[in-house]
Every structure is written in C-alpha cells, then in structure tokens.
Design a protein around this motif. Structure first.
Motif, PDB file in Angstrom:
ATOM      1  N   GLN A  59      42.850  33.973  27.980  1.00 18.31           N
ATOM      2  CA  GLN A  59      41.488  34.485  27.898  1.00 18.31           C
ATOM      3  C   GLN A  59      40.728  33.911  29.083  1.00 18.31           C
ATOM      4  OE1 GLN A  59      39.882  36.446  25.326  1.00 18.31           O
ATOM      5  NE2 GLN A  59      42.005  36.917  24.820  1.00 18.31           N
ATOM      6  N   ARG A  60      40.191  34.779  29.924  1.00 16.59           N
ATOM      7  CA  ARG A  60      39.447  34.341  31.108  1.00 16.59           C
ATOM      8  C   ARG A  60      37.967  34.229  30.738  1.00 16.59           C
ATOM      9  NH1 ARG A  60      40.662  34.136  36.603  1.00 16.59           N
ATOM     10  NH2 ARG A  60      42.687  35.050  36.166  1.00 16.59           N
ATOM     11  N   ARG A  61      37.603  33.074  30.218  1.00 13.13           N
ATOM     12  CA  ARG A  61      36.228  32.802  29.798  1.00 13.13           C
ATOM     13  C   ARG A  61      36.077  31.317  29.503  1.00 13.13           C
ATOM     14  NH1 ARG A  61      36.800  31.767  24.549  1.00 13.13           N
ATOM     15  NH2 ARG A  61      38.316  32.924  23.316  1.00 13.13           N
ATOM     16  N   LYS A  62      34.839  30.904  29.182  1.00  8.84           N
ATOM     17  CA  LYS A  62      34.568  29.514  28.829  1.00  8.84           C
ATOM     18  C   LYS A  62      35.035  29.226  27.404  1.00  8.84           C
ATOM     19  CE  LYS A  62      30.615  28.919  31.868  1.00  8.84           C
ATOM     20  NZ  LYS A  62      29.190  28.555  31.944  1.00  8.84           N
ATOM     21  N   TYR A  63      35.270  27.956  27.127  1.00  9.39           N
ATOM     22  CA  TYR A  63      35.687  27.479  25.814  1.00  9.39           C
ATOM     23  C   TYR A  63      34.650  27.803  24.740  1.00  9.39           C
ATOM     24  CZ  TYR A  63      36.170  24.164  22.003  1.00  9.39           C
ATOM     25  OH  TYR A  63      36.245  23.605  20.756  1.00  9.39           O
ATOM     26  N   GLN A  64      35.147  28.176  23.558  1.00  3.43           N
ATOM     27  CA  GLN A  64      34.309  28.376  22.374  1.00  3.43           C
ATOM     28  C   GLN A  64      34.984  27.647  21.212  1.00  3.43           C
ATOM     29  OE1 GLN A  64      34.242  32.624  21.847  1.00  3.43           O
ATOM     30  NE2 GLN A  64      33.373  32.985  23.868  1.00  3.43           N
ATOM     31  N   LYS A  65      34.194  27.094  20.292  1.00  2.00           N
ATOM     32  CA  LYS A  65      34.732  26.288  19.192  1.00  2.00           C
ATOM     33  C   LYS A  65      35.852  27.007  18.437  1.00  2.00           C
ATOM     34  CE  LYS A  65      33.560  23.620  15.130  1.00  2.00           C
ATOM     35  NZ  LYS A  65      32.527  23.004  14.325  1.00  2.00           N
ATOM     36  N   GLY A  66      35.729  28.301  18.187  1.00  2.00           N
ATOM     37  CA  GLY A  66      36.740  29.052  17.446  1.00  2.00           C
ATOM     38  C   GLY A  66      38.084  29.136  18.141  1.00  2.00           C
ATOM     39  N   ASP A  67      38.155  28.749  19.408  1.00  2.00           N
ATOM     40  CA  ASP A  67      39.421  28.796  20.155  1.00  2.00           C
ATOM     41  C   ASP A  67      40.479  27.875  19.553  1.00  2.00           C
ATOM     42  OD1 ASP A  67      38.378  30.646  21.953  1.00  2.00           O
ATOM     43  OD2 ASP A  67      37.763  29.101  23.387  1.00  2.00           O
ATOM     44  N   LEU A  68      40.070  26.880  18.799  1.00  2.00           N
ATOM     45  CA  LEU A  68      41.011  25.910  18.231  1.00  2.00           C
ATOM     46  C   LEU A  68      41.599  26.355  16.900  1.00  2.00           C
ATOM     47  CD1 LEU A  68      39.090  22.567  18.946  1.00  2.00           C
ATOM     48  CD2 LEU A  68      40.581  23.876  20.462  1.00  2.00           C
ATOM     49  N   ASN A  69      41.083  27.448  16.342  1.00  3.35           N
ATOM     50  CA  ASN A  69      41.537  27.904  15.025  1.00  3.35           C
ATOM     51  C   ASN A  69      43.049  28.065  14.969  1.00  3.35           C
ATOM     52  OD1 ASN A  69      38.894  27.976  14.211  1.00  3.35           O
ATOM     53  ND2 ASN A  69      38.699  30.197  14.301  1.00  3.35           N
ATOM     54  N   GLY A  70      43.671  27.401  13.999  1.00  2.19           N
ATOM     55  CA  GLY A  70      45.100  27.542  13.749  1.00  2.19           C
ATOM     56  C   GLY A  70      46.016  26.759  14.666  1.00  2.19           C
ATOM     57  N   ALA A  71      45.454  26.028  15.618  1.00  2.00           N
ATOM     58  CA  ALA A  71      46.289  25.277  16.570  1.00  2.00           C
ATOM     59  C   ALA A  71      46.742  23.955  15.973  1.00  2.00           C
ATOM     60  CB  ALA A  71      45.529  25.016  17.859  1.00  2.00           C
ATOM     61  N   GLN A  72      48.010  23.631  16.160  1.00  2.71           N
ATOM     62  CA  GLN A  72      48.501  22.319  15.764  1.00  2.71           C
ATOM     63  C   GLN A  72      48.278  21.295  16.882  1.00  2.71           C
ATOM     64  OE1 GLN A  72      50.368  25.148  15.025  1.00  2.71           O
ATOM     65  NE2 GLN A  72      50.020  25.036  12.836  1.00  2.71           N
ATOM     66  N   LEU A  73      48.514  21.734  18.116  1.00  6.76           N
ATOM     67  CA  LEU A  73      48.304  20.880  19.288  1.00  6.76           C
ATOM     68  C   LEU A  73      47.237  21.505  20.169  1.00  6.76           C
ATOM     69  CD1 LEU A  73      51.853  19.882  20.637  1.00  6.76           C
ATOM     70  CD2 LEU A  73      50.291  18.499  19.300  1.00  6.76           C
ATOM     71  N   VAL A  74      46.391  20.645  20.750  1.00 10.29           N
ATOM     72  CA  VAL A  74      45.323  21.099  21.635  1.00 10.29           C
ATOM     73  C   VAL A  74      45.348  20.227  22.889  1.00 10.29           C
ATOM     74  CG1 VAL A  74      42.834  21.378  21.913  1.00 10.29           C
ATOM     75  CG2 VAL A  74      43.893  21.802  19.670  1.00 10.29           C
ATOM     76  N   PHE A  75      45.352  20.886  24.034  1.00 12.25           N
ATOM     77  CA  PHE A  75      45.248  20.182  25.312  1.00 12.25           C
ATOM     78  C   PHE A  75      43.890  20.504  25.928  1.00 12.25           C
ATOM     79  CE2 PHE A  75      49.823  20.651  24.785  1.00 12.25           C
ATOM     80  CZ  PHE A  75      50.296  19.403  25.157  1.00 12.25           C
ATOM     81  N   ALA A  76      43.042  19.491  26.072  1.00 16.82           N
ATOM     82  CA  ALA A  76      41.742  19.640  26.718  1.00 16.82           C
ATOM     83  C   ALA A  76      41.926  19.270  28.184  1.00 16.82           C
ATOM     84  CB  ALA A  76      40.711  18.742  26.045  1.00 16.82           C
ATOM     85  N   CYS A  77      42.081  20.296  29.035  1.00 15.29           N
ATOM     86  CA  CYS A  77      42.455  20.084  30.440  1.00 15.29           C
ATOM     87  C   CYS A  77      41.411  20.621  31.412  1.00 15.29           C
ATOM     88  CB  CYS A  77      43.783  20.780  30.737  1.00 15.29           C
ATOM     89  SG  CYS A  77      45.158  20.292  29.721  1.00 15.29           S
ATOM     90  N   THR A  78      40.142  20.531  31.070  1.00 15.79           N
ATOM     91  CA  THR A  78      39.128  21.020  31.998  1.00 15.79           C
ATOM     92  C   THR A  78      38.802  19.931  33.011  1.00 15.79           C
ATOM     93  OG1 THR A  78      37.130  20.268  30.854  1.00 15.79           O
ATOM     94  CG2 THR A  78      38.142  22.337  30.066  1.00 15.79           C
ATOM     95  N   ASN A  79      38.030  20.297  34.018  1.00 13.99           N
ATOM     96  CA  ASN A  79      37.585  19.323  35.015  1.00 13.99           C
ATOM     97  C   ASN A  79      36.303  18.623  34.579  1.00 13.99           C
ATOM     98  OD1 ASN A  79      39.667  19.919  36.788  1.00 13.99           O
ATOM     99  ND2 ASN A  79      38.524  21.561  37.764  1.00 13.99           N
ATOM    100  N   HIS A  80      35.886  18.858  33.334  1.00  9.87           N
ATOM    101  CA  HIS A  80      34.610  18.333  32.850  1.00  9.87           C
ATOM    102  C   HIS A  80      34.845  17.466  31.618  1.00  9.87           C
ATOM    103  CE1 HIS A  80      32.705  21.125  35.604  1.00  9.87           C
ATOM    104  NE2 HIS A  80      33.502  22.053  35.118  1.00  9.87           N
ATOM    105  N   GLN A  81      34.623  16.171  31.764  1.00 10.88           N
ATOM    106  CA  GLN A  81      34.858  15.233  30.674  1.00 10.88           C
ATOM    107  C   GLN A  81      34.025  15.593  29.444  1.00 10.88           C
ATOM    108  OE1 GLN A  81      34.513  11.172  31.918  1.00 10.88           O
ATOM    109  NE2 GLN A  81      35.312  10.374  30.018  1.00 10.88           N
ATOM    110  N   GLU A  82      32.786  16.112  29.665  1.00  8.36           N
ATOM    111  CA  GLU A  82      31.927  16.472  28.535  1.00  8.36           C
ATOM    112  C   GLU A  82      32.538  17.603  27.718  1.00  8.36           C
ATOM    113  OE1 GLU A  82      30.596  17.755  31.932  1.00  8.36           O
ATOM    114  OE2 GLU A  82      30.837  15.616  32.188  1.00  8.36           O
TER     115      GLU A  82
END
Length: 147
Positions: A59-82
């Motif tokens: 998905q070519r867009r910014k992160y949204q909270k619902g993006d994590l739905n159903g995920a067992q593993l999540v990699f937060a790999c943005t260039n922004h610590q916040e």
C-alpha cells in the motif's frame, strides 16, 4: 537478556511499515523462508530494489492504526522514530513489534545469521547495537571463509 527462538511464520501475517533499505532487507529475509508468510507493507514510497513476491501486498500511503490488524509480527521501519513509536504503541499486547529505530523498545530483534552447511547460527547483541551484530557476522564469515 534475550531468549532466542526460531519461528514458523507459515500462514502468519507480517506487517512492515516502511519502504526503505531496512524494510527491504526485512522483507527479503521473509521471502527467503521455506514457507513465506503473508506480508503487508505500507509506505508512501519504496526504494528501487524493494522485493516483489506474490505474498507481498503493498500500500503506497502513510501508516494508519488499522494496518496492524491481524498481524502476528510487526516491523516498524520508518525513518521517523515518532512514527515507529506510534506503531509500537498501537500494537496489541499479543503482537510482536520490532522498532528498528529503538531496539530497546522492541519485543524482538532479528539475529544476524551465519550459515555453516546445514546449520544456521543466530548472532544477537541482546537489543543493544544491530550494527555490532552485523559486523561480528561479517568477521566470522571472513575468518572462517563462509558464505
């Protein structure tokens, strides 16, 4: 102290937020598995060598909270610590999050891998410095002439 494990991700959902070099490296390792998990990647842009595979939904867009739905593993790999921290905060307690900008705030980190025949050695710097892990693996490979 960390507890090293091997995970079977067959049939699991893995979410990667970010489309740069680090995200690309994480996805590349995932698609090298014997059984590739379902991979969902969200980023406003992707680096030129970002891997493609039939089990990757992008998905070519910014992160949204619902993006994590159903995920067992999540990699937060943005260039922004916040944003990486926001992703970690949004995750459910049962979801495992790797915040690449702050390993100490992660539920897990990836190990460096060194392959010797049928064996794979996992090298970890215990949530401290991923670069030290990478350097140590490279040194081992050079010293023992490994791939």
């Amino acid at each position: 102290m960390s507890y090293l494990v091997n995970l079977s991700l067959a049939g699991k959902k893995v979410v990667v937020i970010g489309g740069g070099r680090i995200a690309s490296r994480k996805v590349r390792r995932l698609i090298e598995l014997d059984e590739v998990p379902n991979i969902f990647v969200v980023s406003p842009g992707f680096c030129s060598d970002f891997p493609e595979h039939f089990k990757i939904e992008q998905q070519r867009r910014k992160y949204q909270k619902g993006d994590l739905n159903g995920a067992q593993l999540v990699f937060a790999c943005t260039n922004h610590q916040e944003i990486n921290q926001e992703i970690a905060n949004d995750a459910e307690t049962w979801q495992w999050v790797n915040d690449v900008s702050t390993p100490a705030h992660s539920d897990f980190t990836n190990t460096g891998l060194v392959e010797i025949g049928d064996f794979t050695l996992g090298i970890s710097h215990r949530f401290k410095d991923p670069r030290a892990t990478k350097t140590f693996c490279e040194d081992l490979k050079k010293t023992f002439h490994l791939k």
